[in-house]
Scaffold this motif. Sequence first.
Motif, PDB file in Angstrom:
ATOM      1  N   THR A 180       1.050  -1.065  -0.041  1.00 10.19           N
ATOM      2  CA  THR A 180       0.091  -0.105  -0.105  1.00 10.19           C
ATOM      3  C   THR A 180       0.892   1.265   0.020  1.00 10.19           C
ATOM      4  O   THR A 180       2.008   1.289  -0.363  1.00 10.19           O
ATOM      5  N   GLY A 181       0.472   2.482   0.541  1.00  9.58           N
ATOM      6  CA  GLY A 181       1.260   3.641   0.418  1.00  9.58           C
ATOM      7  C   GLY A 181       0.976   4.300  -0.896  1.00  9.58           C
ATOM      8  O   GLY A 181       0.492   3.878  -1.889  1.00  9.58           O
ATOM      9  N   SER A 182       1.663   5.700  -1.130  1.00  4.84           N
ATOM     10  CA  SER A 182       1.358   6.377  -2.056  1.00  4.84           C
ATOM     11  C   SER A 182       2.063   5.907  -3.332  1.00  4.84           C
ATOM     12  O   SER A 182       1.674   6.046  -4.457  1.00  4.84           O
ATOM     13  N   THR A 183       3.200   5.175  -3.304  1.00  3.15           N
ATOM     14  CA  THR A 183       4.166   4.795  -4.219  1.00  3.15           C
ATOM     15  C   THR A 183       3.314   3.736  -5.217  1.00  3.15           C
ATOM     16  O   THR A 183       3.641   4.159  -6.602  1.00  3.15           O
TER      17      THR A 183
ATOM     18  N   ASP B  34       1.128  -5.828   4.906  1.00  2.00           N
ATOM     19  CA  ASP B  34       0.966  -5.578   6.340  1.00  2.00           C
ATOM     20  C   ASP B  34      -0.273  -4.735   6.573  1.00  2.00           C
ATOM     21  O   ASP B  34      -1.115  -4.389   5.457  1.00  2.00           O
TER      22      ASP B  34
ATOM     23  N   GLY C 144       7.300  -0.904  -1.862  1.00  6.13           N
ATOM     24  CA  GLY C 144       7.899   0.645  -1.556  1.00  6.13           C
ATOM     25  C   GLY C 144       8.841   0.630  -0.678  1.00  6.13           C
ATOM     26  O   GLY C 144       9.337  -0.529  -0.109  1.00  6.13           O
ATOM     27  N   ILE C 145       9.395   1.748  -0.163  1.00  8.58           N
ATOM     28  CA  ILE C 145      10.403   1.561   0.818  1.00  8.58           C
ATOM     29  C   ILE C 145      10.163   3.122   1.665  1.00  8.58           C
ATOM     30  O   ILE C 145       9.947   4.122   0.967  1.00  8.58           O
TER      31      ILE C 145
ATOM     32  N   HIS D  52      12.616   0.849   5.578  1.00  2.00           N
ATOM     33  CA  HIS D  52      11.892  -0.166   5.787  1.00  2.00           C
ATOM     34  C   HIS D  52      11.224  -0.617   4.459  1.00  2.00           C
ATOM     35  O   HIS D  52      10.730   0.109   3.591  1.00  2.00           O
TER      36      HIS D  52
ATOM     37  N   ALA E 148       7.834  -3.216   3.674  1.00  2.00           N
ATOM     38  CA  ALA E 148       6.763  -3.630   4.715  1.00  2.00           C
ATOM     39  C   ALA E 148       6.865  -2.675   5.825  1.00  2.00           C
ATOM     40  O   ALA E 148       7.289  -1.582   5.646  1.00  2.00           O
TER      41      ALA E 148
ATOM     42  N   ARG F 179       0.126  12.155   7.464  1.00  2.00           N
ATOM     43  CA  ARG F 179      -0.568  12.903   6.553  1.00  2.00           C
ATOM     44  C   ARG F 179      -1.883  11.996   6.020  1.00  2.00           C
ATOM     45  O   ARG F 179      -2.763  12.702   5.472  1.00  2.00           O
TER      46      ARG F 179
ATOM     47  N   LYS G 190      13.076  10.306  -1.183  1.00  2.00           N
ATOM     48  CA  LYS G 190      13.605   8.684  -1.027  1.00  2.00           C
ATOM     49  C   LYS G 190      14.973   8.589  -1.525  1.00  2.00           C
ATOM     50  O   LYS G 190      15.244   7.482  -1.294  1.00  2.00           O
TER      51      LYS G 190
HETATM   52  C1  F6R Z   1       2.963  -0.378   2.619  1.00  2.00           C
HETATM   53  C2  F6R Z   1       4.408  -0.718   2.874  1.00  2.00           C
HETATM   54  C3  F6R Z   1       5.429   0.444   3.457  1.00  2.00           C
HETATM   55  C4  F6R Z   1       5.411   1.395   2.190  1.00  2.00           C
HETATM   56  C5  F6R Z   1       6.291   2.582   2.500  1.00  2.00           C
HETATM   57  C6  F6R Z   1       6.604   3.768   1.748  1.00  2.00           C
HETATM   58  O1  F6R Z   1       2.078  -1.689   2.557  1.00  2.00           O
HETATM   59  O2  F6R Z   1       4.674  -1.914   2.968  1.00  2.00           O
HETATM   60  O3  F6R Z   1       6.688  -0.164   3.474  1.00  2.00           O
HETATM   61  O4  F6R Z   1       5.824   0.790   0.839  1.00  2.00           O
HETATM   62  O5  F6R Z   1       6.081   3.065   3.927  1.00  2.00           O
HETATM   63  O6  F6R Z   1       5.174   4.300   1.555  1.00  2.00           O
HETATM   64  P1  F6R Z   1       4.818   5.439   0.481  1.00  2.00           P
HETATM   65  O7  F6R Z   1       4.697   4.719  -0.550  1.00  2.00           O
HETATM   66  O8  F6R Z   1       3.674   6.011   1.059  1.00  2.00           O
HETATM   67  O9  F6R Z   1       5.991   6.329   0.697  1.00  2.00           O
END
Ligand code: F6R
Length: 266
Positions: free
Chosen positions: A36-39, A67, A132-133, A138, A140, A167, A202
């Motif tokens: 998930t997350g914005s990426t 996660d 994503g990272i 991290h 996940a 956010r 990043k």
């Molecule tokens: C989400 C996850 C996290 C995101 C990381 C980056 O399932 O496992 O590791 O990939 O926090 O988040 P964004 O993409 O929002 O910068």
Amino acid sequence: MEIIISETYDEMSRLAADMIKHQLLKKPSSVLGLATGSTPVGLYKELIRLHKEQGLDFSQVITFNLDEYLGLPPSHDQSYHYFMDQNLFHHVNVTPNNIHVPYGHTEDIEEFCQWYEDQIERAGGIDIQILGIGGDGHIAFNEPGSSLGSRTRLKTLTKQTIDDNARFFENEADVPRFAVTMGVGTILEARKIIMLANGAKKADIVAQALEGPVTAQVSASALQLHPDVVVILDAEAGKTLRRADYYKWVYNEKKRLIPGMIGKTT
Ligand code: F6R
């Protein structure tokens, strides 16, 4: 490891979607590990477009998300299950019973984590894992110090992750402090891994993860141990890589001479 520095976020998303498309055409019952997350939002948009315009079929696909926040049920609008419903699952023909997102509202966490690991194994393992990272490196929710052999378990989030994710919530105090997450060891068992990162924020952590030492202090650096990882960055996220020119050269030469090899790490 194959590192692709694309010009834009959209190009990064399209390249990743194309790799998933080829995987699904080759094996319609693929097991996908999702983030998930914005990426990955652009990647999911592109997969939805491929489903609607080209009939990309998800009916046999099995999914496992990385996660989930502890304490948030799937109906909560900040839960990762809800995010996946809104950004992908409700727009493609994935079979609801084939969807697995860690359950953040569970009574017995240890038992649940073992069950989740067992389900991944029963499905035959993950074919492609999307990552994503985080700003602290991290993958996940494997925060710095996570064992590189860790399995699905409960993790406490770092202050940096809580601040980064605030956010999405009304205020910082609402961000859950704990999450159920696949471990680094779980992730490394995927047959192929695609990690995405975009934006200048990043750039430094991406460089540490890809060009620095393998260390539990930067969980994403563990990807250096995996035999089939493709990292797709936008220009901003790739700008501090020491060997950026080499990665670009490799990508352009492949595009020119053997386009079928793009995304196939050697
Ligand atoms: C989400 C996850 C996290 C995101 C990381 C980056 O399932 O496992 O590791 O990939 O926090 O988040 P964004 O993409 O929002 O910068």
